[in-house]
Design a protein around this motif. Sequence first.
Motif, PDB file in Angstrom:
ATOM      1  N   MET A   1       0.856  -1.182   0.000  1.00  0.00           N
ATOM      2  CA  MET A   1       0.000   0.000   0.000  1.00  0.00           C
ATOM      3  C   MET A   1       0.898   1.239   0.000  1.00  0.00           C
ATOM      4  SD  MET A   1      -2.513   1.375   3.044  1.00  0.00           S
ATOM      5  CE  MET A   1      -3.525  -0.102   3.104  1.00  0.00           C
ATOM      6  N   VAL A   2       0.452   2.290  -0.659  1.00  0.00           N
ATOM      7  CA  VAL A   2       1.229   3.527  -0.689  1.00  0.00           C
ATOM      8  C   VAL A   2       0.347   4.694  -0.271  1.00  0.00           C
ATOM      9  CG1 VAL A   2       2.605   5.100  -2.098  1.00  0.00           C
ATOM     10  CG2 VAL A   2       2.711   2.644  -2.527  1.00  0.00           C
ATOM     11  N   GLY A   3       0.812   5.463   0.705  1.00  0.00           N
ATOM     12  CA  GLY A   3       0.111   6.680   1.108  1.00  0.00           C
ATOM     13  C   GLY A   3       0.400   7.790   0.113  1.00  0.00           C
ATOM     14  N   LEU A   4      -0.627   8.541  -0.280  1.00  0.00           N
ATOM     15  CA  LEU A   4      -0.468   9.531  -1.345  1.00  0.00           C
ATOM     16  C   LEU A   4      -1.348  10.741  -1.091  1.00  0.00           C
ATOM     17  CD1 LEU A   4       0.768  10.057  -4.196  1.00  0.00           C
ATOM     18  CD2 LEU A   4      -1.243   8.916  -5.145  1.00  0.00           C
ATOM     19  N   ASN A   5      -0.752  11.929  -1.179  1.00  0.00           N
ATOM     20  CA  ASN A   5      -1.535  13.159  -1.095  1.00  0.00           C
ATOM     21  C   ASN A   5      -2.278  13.368  -2.407  1.00  0.00           C
ATOM     22  OD1 ASN A   5      -0.497  14.104   1.497  1.00  0.00           O
ATOM     23  ND2 ASN A   5       1.413  14.485   0.416  1.00  0.00           N
ATOM     24  N   ILE A   6      -3.600  13.480  -2.330  1.00  0.00           N
ATOM     25  CA  ILE A   6      -4.382  13.812  -3.523  1.00  0.00           C
ATOM     26  C   ILE A   6      -5.344  14.948  -3.173  1.00  0.00           C
ATOM     27  CG2 ILE A   6      -5.998  13.016  -5.278  1.00  0.00           C
ATOM     28  CD1 ILE A   6      -4.999  10.232  -4.965  1.00  0.00           C
ATOM     29  N   VAL A   7      -5.248  16.024  -3.928  1.00  0.00           N
ATOM     30  CA  VAL A   7      -6.165  17.153  -3.780  1.00  0.00           C
ATOM     31  C   VAL A   7      -6.870  17.330  -5.117  1.00  0.00           C
ATOM     32  CG1 VAL A   7      -6.412  19.605  -3.280  1.00  0.00           C
ATOM     33  CG2 VAL A   7      -4.677  18.262  -2.074  1.00  0.00           C
ATOM     34  N   ALA A   8      -8.153  17.016  -5.145  1.00  0.00           N
ATOM     35  CA  ALA A   8      -8.926  17.088  -6.386  1.00  0.00           C
ATOM     36  C   ALA A   8     -10.031  18.131  -6.255  1.00  0.00           C
ATOM     37  CB  ALA A   8      -9.530  15.719  -6.714  1.00  0.00           C
ATOM     38  N   ALA A   9     -10.324  18.771  -7.364  1.00  0.00           N
ATOM     39  CA  ALA A   9     -11.411  19.760  -7.410  1.00  0.00           C
ATOM     40  C   ALA A   9     -11.964  19.798  -8.823  1.00  0.00           C
ATOM     41  CB  ALA A   9     -10.894  21.135  -6.977  1.00  0.00           C
ATOM     42  N   ASP A  10     -12.932  20.648  -9.049  1.00  0.00           N
ATOM     43  CA  ASP A  10     -13.583  20.700 -10.366  1.00  0.00           C
ATOM     44  C   ASP A  10     -12.664  21.272 -11.441  1.00  0.00           C
ATOM     45  OD1 ASP A  10     -15.930  19.575  -9.368  1.00  0.00           O
ATOM     46  OD2 ASP A  10     -16.697  21.532  -8.739  1.00  0.00           O
TER      47      ASP A  10
ATOM     48  N   ASP B   1      -8.293  22.489 -12.288  1.00  0.00           N
ATOM     49  CA  ASP B   1      -6.901  22.446 -11.835  1.00  0.00           C
ATOM     50  C   ASP B   1      -6.579  23.645 -10.950  1.00  0.00           C
ATOM     51  OD1 ASP B   1      -6.477  20.119 -13.232  1.00  0.00           O
ATOM     52  OD2 ASP B   1      -5.487  21.082 -14.943  1.00  0.00           O
ATOM     53  N   GLU B   2      -7.119  24.808 -11.332  1.00  0.00           N
ATOM     54  CA  GLU B   2      -6.818  26.038 -10.590  1.00  0.00           C
ATOM     55  C   GLU B   2      -7.355  25.965  -9.163  1.00  0.00           C
ATOM     56  OE1 GLU B   2      -6.417  26.517 -14.760  1.00  0.00           O
ATOM     57  OE2 GLU B   2      -8.196  25.905 -13.610  1.00  0.00           O
ATOM     58  N   LYS B   3      -8.582  25.471  -9.019  1.00  0.00           N
ATOM     59  CA  LYS B   3      -9.165  25.370  -7.679  1.00  0.00           C
ATOM     60  C   LYS B   3      -8.414  24.351  -6.834  1.00  0.00           C
ATOM     61  CE  LYS B   3     -13.505  24.793  -5.171  1.00  0.00           C
ATOM     62  NZ  LYS B   3     -14.973  24.595  -5.273  1.00  0.00           N
ATOM     63  N   ALA B   4      -8.003  23.262  -7.453  1.00  0.00           N
ATOM     64  CA  ALA B   4      -7.245  22.251  -6.718  1.00  0.00           C
ATOM     65  C   ALA B   4      -5.907  22.807  -6.245  1.00  0.00           C
ATOM     66  CB  ALA B   4      -7.030  21.024  -7.605  1.00  0.00           C
ATOM     67  N   SER B   5      -5.261  23.586  -7.091  1.00  0.00           N
ATOM     68  CA  SER B   5      -3.978  24.194  -6.715  1.00  0.00           C
ATOM     69  C   SER B   5      -4.140  25.129  -5.529  1.00  0.00           C
ATOM     70  CB  SER B   5      -3.388  24.953  -7.906  1.00  0.00           C
ATOM     71  OG  SER B   5      -3.064  24.063  -8.958  1.00  0.00           O
TER      72      SER B   5
ATOM     73  N   SER C   1       2.760  14.251  -4.636  1.00  0.00           N
ATOM     74  CA  SER C   1       1.372  14.696  -4.476  1.00  0.00           C
ATOM     75  C   SER C   1       0.704  14.897  -5.828  1.00  0.00           C
ATOM     76  CB  SER C   1       1.323  16.013  -3.692  1.00  0.00           C
ATOM     77  OG  SER C   1       1.897  15.841  -2.408  1.00  0.00           O
ATOM     78  N   ILE C   2      -0.565  14.527  -5.892  1.00  0.00           N
ATOM     79  CA  ILE C   2      -1.342  14.680  -7.119  1.00  0.00           C
ATOM     80  C   ILE C   2      -2.417  15.733  -6.885  1.00  0.00           C
ATOM     81  CG2 ILE C   2      -2.922  13.527  -8.703  1.00  0.00           C
ATOM     82  CD1 ILE C   2      -1.375  10.964  -8.244  1.00  0.00           C
ATOM     83  N   ILE C   3      -2.394  16.779  -7.694  1.00  0.00           N
ATOM     84  CA  ILE C   3      -3.267  17.931  -7.499  1.00  0.00           C
ATOM     85  C   ILE C   3      -3.900  18.298  -8.829  1.00  0.00           C
ATOM     86  CG2 ILE C   3      -3.346  20.363  -6.803  1.00  0.00           C
ATOM     87  CD1 ILE C   3      -0.697  19.722  -5.196  1.00  0.00           C
ATOM     88  N   GLY C   4      -5.243  18.412  -8.862  1.00  0.00           N
ATOM     89  CA  GLY C   4      -5.866  18.840 -10.103  1.00  0.00           C
ATOM     90  C   GLY C   4      -7.316  18.424 -10.246  1.00  0.00           C
ATOM     91  N   SER C   5      -7.828  18.588 -11.443  1.00  0.00           N
ATOM     92  CA  SER C   5      -9.201  18.199 -11.783  1.00  0.00           C
ATOM     93  C   SER C   5      -9.276  16.686 -11.906  1.00  0.00           C
ATOM     94  CB  SER C   5      -9.605  18.850 -13.094  1.00  0.00           C
ATOM     95  OG  SER C   5      -8.773  18.365 -14.141  1.00  0.00           O
ATOM     96  N   ALA C   6     -10.473  16.177 -12.135  1.00  0.00           N
ATOM     97  CA  ALA C   6     -10.646  14.733 -12.269  1.00  0.00           C
ATOM     98  C   ALA C   6      -9.764  14.175 -13.389  1.00  0.00           C
ATOM     99  CB  ALA C   6     -12.116  14.418 -12.541  1.00  0.00           C
TER     100      ALA C   6
END
Length: 241
Positions: free
Chosen positions: A131-140, A142-146, A193-198
Motif C-alpha cells: 500500500m502507498v500513502g499519497l496526497n491527492i487534492v482534487a477539485a472541479d 486544476d486552478e481550484k485544486a492548486s 502529491s497529485i493535485i488537479g481536476s478529475a
Amino acid sequence: EQFGTLESLFPGRIDLGLGRAPGTDQLTAHALRRDRRSDGHDFPEQLAELRAYFDPSLASGRMPVRAIPGEGLNIPIWLLGSSGFSAQLAGQLGLPFAFASHFSPKYTLPALEIYRRHFKPSKVLEKPYAMVGLNIVAADTDEKASLLATTLQQQFLNLIRNHEAPLQPPVENFDELITDYEKEALKQQLGSSIIGSAKTVKEKLQTFLDETQADEIMVNAQIYDHEARLRSLEIVADITK
C-alpha cells in the motif's frame, strides 16, 4: 487487547499498522516512548512479541502473558515505513507493507523494490502486497485544486519552520511566502502529491500506479474546508471505480 476488542466488535474490518518511528516531532516522541534511549532498534523484537500475543504458535517459548480478547484472532498486521528498514523486515516476514509516499516520495520506489526483493512467502501472504500513502487534492478545476493544495503546503512549511499550527485556510499568494530553500524542501517532501481536476488526477494517478505497482492507495487529503475535502474524495472515488 484493544485491537482484539475492536476486531471482536467489527469482525474483518480492523487492520493493525505498526511503524518503527512514532511519526511526530522529537519532543512528542520522547513523551510517547518515555525511554529517551529507545531508538527503534528493538522494533523487530517488539513486533515478534506482539504477533505472538495474537498467535501463540509464533512464540519462541511459553507465553506467560495472554492477551484476551486478541489471542486467536486474525487481525492483519501491516508494517509501515518511510525508508527501507520496515520494507526489508516486512519482506522477510511475509507481511503486507505500507509506504509513506505522502511525505517521503524520494524513497518510495527504492523501498518497494527492497520489500519485493526480500519477500518470503508466509502463511499471511503468498506474494508481496503493498500500500502507498499519497496526497491527492482534487477539485472541479486544476486552478481550484492548486488553491486548495496550499493548505497542505502550509502544513509542511510549518513543519519545516518548526512552527506548530492547526490546518490553515488556502492562500492565493503561497509562492510569495516561502524562500527558495523552502520550495526545494517542499518539493522533496510533497513531490509525489497529485493535485488537479478529475482528468488530471486520473492521468497522474495511473502514472503513479504504473511506476509503483501498488496494490492499494491510501489517500491523504489535507484540505481545510470540509465540503471541499468531501468533494475531493468523491472525485477520487469516481475515477477509481
